[in-house]
Write a protein that holds these residues in place. Sequence first.
Motif, PDB file in Angstrom:
ATOM      1  N   UNK A   5     109.447 104.643  93.207  1.00 57.40           N
ATOM      2  CA  UNK A   5     108.198 103.851  92.876  1.00 57.40           C
ATOM      3  C   UNK A   5     108.652 102.464  93.820  1.00 57.40           C
ATOM      4  N   UNK A   6     107.731 101.731  94.019  1.00 59.69           N
ATOM      5  CA  UNK A   6     108.000 100.347  94.505  1.00 59.69           C
ATOM      6  C   UNK A   6     107.784  99.331  93.704  1.00 59.69           C
ATOM      7  N   UNK A   7     108.781  98.445  93.289  1.00 57.51           N
ATOM      8  CA  UNK A   7     108.657  97.223  92.497  1.00 57.51           C
ATOM      9  C   UNK A   7     108.713  96.012  93.390  1.00 57.51           C
ATOM     10  N   UNK A   8     107.727  94.910  93.047  1.00 57.09           N
ATOM     11  CA  UNK A   8     107.958  93.541  93.779  1.00 57.09           C
ATOM     12  C   UNK A   8     108.561  92.881  92.853  1.00 57.09           C
ATOM     13  N   UNK A   9     109.452  92.193  93.295  1.00 58.55           N
ATOM     14  CA  UNK A   9     110.294  91.148  92.128  1.00 58.55           C
ATOM     15  C   UNK A   9     110.738  89.914  93.062  1.00 58.55           C
ATOM     16  N   UNK A  10     110.636  88.837  92.284  1.00 57.87           N
ATOM     17  CA  UNK A  10     110.996  87.377  92.975  1.00 57.87           C
ATOM     18  C   UNK A  10     112.132  87.694  93.748  1.00 57.87           C
ATOM     19  N   UNK A  11     112.250  86.873  95.039  1.00 61.54           N
ATOM     20  CA  UNK A  11     113.539  87.048  95.581  1.00 61.54           C
ATOM     21  C   UNK A  11     114.800  86.297  94.844  1.00 61.54           C
ATOM     22  N   UNK A  16     119.847  87.892  91.911  1.00 64.47           N
ATOM     23  CA  UNK A  16     120.870  88.152  90.831  1.00 64.47           C
ATOM     24  C   UNK A  16     121.100  89.281  90.392  1.00 64.47           C
ATOM     25  N   UNK A  17     120.006  90.478  90.602  1.00 65.78           N
ATOM     26  CA  UNK A  17     120.140  91.650  90.514  1.00 65.78           C
ATOM     27  C   UNK A  17     121.186  92.280  91.275  1.00 65.78           C
ATOM     28  N   UNK A  18     121.234  92.081  92.588  1.00 64.02           N
ATOM     29  CA  UNK A  18     122.096  92.433  93.478  1.00 64.02           C
ATOM     30  C   UNK A  18     123.552  92.256  93.140  1.00 64.02           C
ATOM     31  N   UNK A  19     123.673  90.684  92.868  1.00 64.70           N
ATOM     32  CA  UNK A  19     125.126  90.266  92.346  1.00 64.70           C
ATOM     33  C   UNK A  19     125.513  90.706  91.347  1.00 64.70           C
ATOM     34  N   UNK A  20     124.807  91.099  90.084  1.00 63.61           N
ATOM     35  CA  UNK A  20     125.254  91.814  88.996  1.00 63.61           C
ATOM     36  C   UNK A  20     125.616  93.384  89.460  1.00 63.61           C
ATOM     37  N   UNK A  21     125.213  93.872  90.231  1.00 63.29           N
ATOM     38  CA  UNK A  21     125.215  95.394  90.652  1.00 63.29           C
ATOM     39  C   UNK A  21     126.501  95.132  91.568  1.00 63.29           C
ATOM     40  N   UNK A  22     126.784  94.287  92.356  1.00 58.60           N
ATOM     41  CA  UNK A  22     128.068  94.149  93.120  1.00 58.60           C
ATOM     42  C   UNK A  22     129.329  94.125  92.155  1.00 58.60           C
ATOM     43  N   UNK A  23     129.083  92.947  91.202  1.00 55.48           N
ATOM     44  CA  UNK A  23     130.113  92.725  90.168  1.00 55.48           C
ATOM     45  C   UNK A  23     130.623  93.839  89.342  1.00 55.48           C
TER      46      UNK A  23
END
Length: 69
Positions: A5-11, A16-23
Amino acid sequence: MTKQTTVRIPDELAAEAEAVARVKDMSLNSVIIASLQAEIQRVKADGDFTARAKKLIERDKELLERLAR
């Protein structure tokens, strides 16, 4: 089985989610899935939510029964 599915979230939230994933050394997909699972568990434990869900199910059941006649 999975659903794509496609989800639109604020930049900012995406960053922040990408940073959490990396950490956490996780994929962004895994972080999103874990977050959704946690939210679902939270609302299932909320008595007000479950009461409203049951009421909605009953209302939908009555409507479907009327339509089936």
